[in-house]
Design a protein around this motif. Structure first.
Motif, PDB file in Angstrom:
ATOM      1  N   GLU A  86      -8.935  -2.105   1.573  1.00 17.39           N
ATOM      2  CA  GLU A  86      -8.427  -1.243   3.095  1.00 17.39           C
ATOM      3  C   GLU A  86      -8.890   0.036   2.609  1.00 17.39           C
ATOM      4  O   GLU A  86      -8.296   0.979   2.834  1.00 17.39           O
ATOM      5  N   VAL A  87     -10.261   0.029   1.604  1.00 17.30           N
ATOM      6  CA  VAL A  87     -10.280   1.804   1.622  1.00 17.30           C
ATOM      7  C   VAL A  87     -11.747   2.610   2.515  1.00 17.30           C
ATOM      8  O   VAL A  87     -11.147   3.153   2.600  1.00 17.30           O
ATOM      9  N   PHE A  88     -11.933   1.661   3.638  1.00 21.15           N
ATOM     10  CA  PHE A  88     -11.685   2.287   4.646  1.00 21.15           C
ATOM     11  C   PHE A  88     -11.512   1.893   6.315  1.00 21.15           C
ATOM     12  O   PHE A  88     -12.176   2.957   7.205  1.00 21.15           O
ATOM     13  N   GLY A  89      -9.648   1.995   5.133  1.00 23.91           N
ATOM     14  CA  GLY A  89      -9.138   2.032   7.085  1.00 23.91           C
ATOM     15  C   GLY A  89      -9.689   0.820   8.484  1.00 23.91           C
ATOM     16  O   GLY A  89      -8.672   1.752   9.331  1.00 23.91           O
ATOM     17  N   LEU A  90     -10.249   0.587   8.127  1.00 22.02           N
ATOM     18  CA  LEU A  90     -10.257  -0.823   9.332  1.00 22.02           C
ATOM     19  C   LEU A  90      -9.360  -1.518   9.544  1.00 22.02           C
ATOM     20  O   LEU A  90      -8.053  -1.783   9.010  1.00 22.02           O
ATOM     21  N   SER A 133       1.221  -1.427  -0.263  1.00 26.64           N
ATOM     22  CA  SER A 133      -0.045  -0.039  -0.080  1.00 26.64           C
ATOM     23  C   SER A 133       0.938   1.341   0.389  1.00 26.64           C
ATOM     24  O   SER A 133       0.392   2.262  -0.289  1.00 26.64           O
ATOM     25  N   SER A 168      -9.720  -7.466   8.549  1.00 28.87           N
ATOM     26  CA  SER A 168      -9.723  -8.367   6.797  1.00 28.87           C
ATOM     27  C   SER A 168      -9.660  -9.904   6.935  1.00 28.87           C
ATOM     28  O   SER A 168      -9.697 -10.266   6.762  1.00 28.87           O
TER      29      SER A 168
END
Length: 686
Positions: free
Chosen positions: A541-545, A281, A550
Motif C-alpha cells: 500500500e505504498v502507492f496509496g491506491l 496500517s 489490491s
C-alpha cells in the motif's frame, strides 16, 4: 509425446482439489476486531462473531474497554475485494445489546457468546457469492456515531471469512507424495544405469519442487497479504519444513525449555485473546516482537510473515525454526535409508528389470561411495532455501541460545559444503578446458565427477555450467531478505523486486538449461516471480491506491500461479511415460548447440583412466592417430589428415606429449571429444 489417460486424470484431480468444497452450512465469521482510527476510544482483547443466514442469527463474543460515554448507533459498510458492496445502520438498543446501549466510559465491555436475533434486518444486501467464494476478501467497517450530535466517535473493522479456503491439506499431501515418487524414481534409474532418463526425471522433479518453494517463500514475507494469497502460499509451506506434527512440536518445545528458552503460548490461549493475521496500517506494532511479550497482559496479538505462517499450521512462533530443522533431518535420514535399501535390493532385480544394456550401473563399493556423496549434496541443495529463510531468521527471533548456535552451525556447514562442491566443479572444468579445450569432456563424461557433483550442473548446458553460482546467490540473497526483512515490509518488497528482475534478465539472456523446453519453463518461472514481486510491492500500500486494485491483483496472483502450477504438474507427469516403458527421451541434450551426449563414456571407461594413456601416446610409426571418428595406424594416414596437429602439453614424465585432437560434432557449437575405440589389440583401453 502423447498425453496418456493417467496424465489427464492427475491434472484433473489437481484442478478439482483447488476448487472450493461445498460447505454444509453457509456462514460468515470474524475473529478479530481492529481499530481503524488512532483515537484509542475502544480497546479490544478478544472478539469473535459467527453469522448464520439460515436462521438470521449471530453469535457474538467481545472483551474490551470503552473510553467514551453516550448514546451511539453503528454505521456498517461491507467491502468485498476493496469494493463497497453494501451499507447499513444498526441501533444497538434495538438489538438488545446492553453493553452498547448506552456506551459507558471506563467500563469493561464483556459479551460472552451472546446470540443476536437479526429477523428485522434486511440480509439481502449480502451477495450469495460471499458464502461460497474461497478465502473471501471482505471487510466490515463499523463507524460508531453519536446519536445526539451525529459526529463519528471511533472506527473499528473486522476481516470476514466464510470458512471456505483453497488451503486444503489433501493438495499438500498429494504434491508431497508426487515429489517423493519423483526423487525415488530418479535414484532408482541412476542405480540401474539409466543416467539420461534419471536426469530428466530429476530435473522435472526439482523444477516442480522449486516452484512450490518459491510460492512458500512469498508466503513468508512480512508484507500484508490478502486472504486468498495467504491461503494459496500456505499450501506449500511443507516444502520449507513447516508441518504441524504434534511429535515435532513436543520435541521442539522440550528442547527450547531445556536450553533456557521460553516457549510462546498463543495457541494454548486462543480463548483469551484474538490473533490478527495481517498487519494493520494505523496501529503500530513491532513485527519482530516476541509473541510472549505481546501476550503478557492479554489482548490481541498481531502476527505477520513467518510467525503468521506458523500460527496457521498450529506451530507456536517459538517452535518454527526447530520444526523446520527437525523435518529436514528427518527427510534426509529417510532418504539415505531408502538409498541403502535400494543398494541391497536392486542388484538382484536389475537383470530381469532391464531389457536393454544400461549406460552404467552402480555396482562396486567405490561407485556407492560416490553415489552417496552426490545425494548428500543433493539434499543440501534441496534444503538450502529453507535454511536461509528460517535459519537466518532464528538469529533475529532468538528462541534460545542453543537454537541460535544450531542455526549458525547448520547454515555455515551447508554453505561451505555447497561452495566446496562448486569449487571442485570449476576445478574439473578448468582441467578439462586445459586438456580438451572444452569443459564438457570431464564434467559430462567422467562418472565420478558426474555422480558426486552432477546435481549442481547437470541441468545446464556444458558451456553454462557456471550458472549454478548465480542460482546459489539468488537463493542466498532471497532467503536473507526474507529472514532479516521481517521488520520492514516495504524494504523487503523492494529488494525482492530487484532480485527477481536481475534473475529474470540473466535467465532470459543466457538460457542456461539443457533443452529448449527446460529454458522455456525456467524463463516463464522467472517472469511469474517478477510479476509476483510487483504484486507484493502493491500489497504494501505504498502507492496509496484504492483497495479494489489490491483485490484485483489478489485474484490475478492466484489464477496466474495456479495455472502455471498445473502446467508444471502436467510437464512433470509426462516423463513417467518414459519411466514406465524404460524409453529414453527422444531429445537427448541435442536440441541445444552443446552436444554433451557425445562425451559420455559407456560402462566403466572413465576419463581418469584415459588420461595416463593419452599422456604417454607418442606420434611415431605404428601408433594410432585419429581420423574423423576412426582410429588408424600412422603409416596409413592420408594427406587430408595432415592439417591435424596435436597440441603439446606436459605429461606425467615431464616430456612434451601430444593431446588427442578434438572432432567437431555436427550440429554443435564446439568441438567435443568422441568416445574412443581401441586401435589395436595391444593398445586396449580398459
Amino acid at each position: 509425446m502423447r498425453f496418456s489417460v493417467s496424465h489427464w486424470l492427475a491434472a484433473s484431480v489437481f484442478a478439482f482439489s483447488l476448487a472450493p468444497p461445498v460447505a454444509a452450512e453457509r456462514l460468515l465469521q470474524s475473529h478479530a476486531l481492529i481499530p481503524c482510527s488512532n483515537d484509542g476510544i475502544i480497546s479490544v482483547n478478544h472478539f469473535d462473531i459467527v453469522f448464520t443466514p439460515s436462521n438470521n442469527s449471530a453469535l457474538v463474543s467481545f472483551d474490551g474497554q470503552a473510553n467514551y460515554a453516550g448514546n451511539v448507533y453503528i454505521d456498517i459498510a461491507l467491502y468485498v475485494y476493496g469494493y463497497k458492496a453494501a451499507t447499513k445502520n444498526l441501533n444497538p438498543c434495538a438489538l438488545n445489546v446492553d453493553a452498547l446501549c448506552p456506551l459507558r466510559k471506563d467500563t469493561a465491555l464483556k459479551i460472552t457468546n451472546v446470540p443476536l436475533n437479526l429477523d428485522g434486518v434486511d440480509l439481502s444486501i449480502i451477495p450469495g457469492i460471499a458464502y461460497t467464494m474461497p478465502d473471501l476478501d471482505a471487510v466490515v467497517r463499523l463507524q460508531i456515531i453519536n446519536s445526539d450530535t451525529g459526529k463519528k466517535v471511533t472506527c473499528v473493522e473486522a476481516q470476514v471469512n466464510n470458512g471456505v479456503t483453497v488451503d486444503q491439506a489433501g493438495v499438500a499431501w498429494s504434491m508431497a507424495v508426487l515429489i517423493g515418487i519423483g526423487l525415488f524414481t530418479s535414484v532408482v534409474l541412476s542405480i540401474l544405469g539409466r543416467g539420461n532418463l534419471a536426469s530428466h526425471v530429476a530435473f522435472r522433479t526439482l523444477l516442480f519442487l522449486s516452484f512450490m518453494q518459491i510460492q512458500a517463500i512469498w508466503g513468508l514475507t512480512a508484507i500484508k497479504h490478502r486472504p486468498l494469497v495467504q491461503s494459496w502460499t500456505q499450501i506449500w509451506q511443507w516444502t520449507m519444513g513447516l508441518v504441524g506434527a504434534r511429535a515435532l512440536q513436543t520435541i521442539a518445545t522440550w528442547f527450547q525449555r531445556s536450553t533456557g528458552g521460553t516457549p510462546s503460548k498463543i495457541l494454548a490461549q486462543l480463548n483469551e485473546y484474538s490473533v490478527i493475521m495481517q498487519k494493520r496500517s494505523m496501529v503500530a506494532r513491532s513485527l519482530v516482537a516476541r509473541a510472549t511479550d505481546l501476550t503478557k497482559n492479554g489482548g490481541e496479538v498481531e502476527v505477520s510473515g513467518i510467525e503468521r505462517v506458523g500460527i496457521r499450521i498450529n506451530i507456536e512462533p517459538s517452535n518454527i525454526f526447530m520444526t523446520s530443522y527437525l523435518f529436514f533431518y528427518f527427510v534426509t535420514v529417510v532418504f539415505l535409508l531408502v538409498v541403502l535399501a535400494l543398494k541391497l535390493v536392486l542388484p538382484r532385480l536389475k537383470k530381469t528389470a532391464l531389457r536393454e544394456k544400461p549406460e552404467r550401473t552402480v555396482t562396486n563399493t567405490s561407485d556407492w561411495k560416490d553415489f552417496m556423496r552426490g545425494h548428500l549434496y543433493w539434499m543440501a541443495a534441496l534444503g538450502y532455501s529453507q535454511l536461509c529463510c528460517l535459519g537466518l531468521w532464528e538469529l533475529v527471533h532468538q528462541d534460545s541460545a542453543a537454537e541460535i548456535v544450531l542455526a549458525i552451525c547448520m547454515w555455515l556447514t551447508m554453505t561451505a559444503v555447497l561452495c566446496w562442491a562448486m569449487f571442485k566443479v570449476f576445478q574439473r572444468a578448468r582441467l578439462s578446458r586445459t586438456l580438451r579445450q572444452d569443459p564438457a569432456y570431464t564434467l559430462y563424461s567422467d562418472p565420478v565427477c558426474l555422480t558426486r557433483w552432477g546435481i549442481l550442473y547437470v541441468n545446464y548446458r556444458a558451456r553454462t555450467f557456471w550458472f549454478m553460482v548465480p542460482m546459489f546467490l539468488y537463493t542466498l540473497v532471497k532467503g536473507a531478505t526474507i529472514a532479516f526483512g521481517q521488520s520492514s515490509p516495504l524494504a523487503q518488497a523492494i529488494v525482492l523486486l530487484i532480485v527477481e528482475i536481475a534473475f529474470l534478465v540473466a535467465t532470459a539472456a543466457i538460457r542456461p538449461f539443457m533443452s529448449k523446453t527446460a529454458n522455456i519453463f525456467a524463463i516463464t518461472t522467472a517472469a511469474i516471480n517478477f510479476l509476483n514481486a510487483i504484486f507484493f510491492l502493491f500489497f504494501t500500500e505504498v502507492f496509496g491506491l484504492p483497495m479494489l486494485v489490491s483485490g484485483v491483483m489478489e485474484v490475478i496472483f492466484f489464477i496466474l500461479n495456479a495455472l502455471f502450477m498445473l502446467a508444471l504438474l502436467v510437464y512433470f507427469l509426462m516423463v513417467f511415460y518414459n519411466v514406465i516403458t524404460l524409453k529414453e527421451p527422444t531429445v537427448k541434450y541435442t536440441t541445444l548447440p552443446q552436444d554433451r551426449s557425445s562425451t559420455v563414456l559407456t560402462e566403466d571407461r572413465r576419463i581418469t583412466e584415459l588420461e595416463p594413456l593419452e599422456k604417454n601416446l607418442a606420434v611415431e610409426d605404428g601408433h594410432a592417430v585419429s581420423q574423423g571418428n576412426e582410429w588408424q595406424p600412422a603409416s596409413s594416414r592420408s594427406a587430408s589428415n595432415d592439417d591435424i596437429t596435436p597440441a603439446p602439453h606436459q605429461g606425467l614424465t615431464g616430456s612434451s606429449q601430444p593431446t588427442l585432437p578434438s572432432v567437431s560434432t555436427s550440429g554443435s557449437d564446439t568441438s567435443v571429444p568422441q568416445a574412443y575405440t581401441k586401435p589395436h589389440s595391444e593398445e586396449r583401453i580398459v
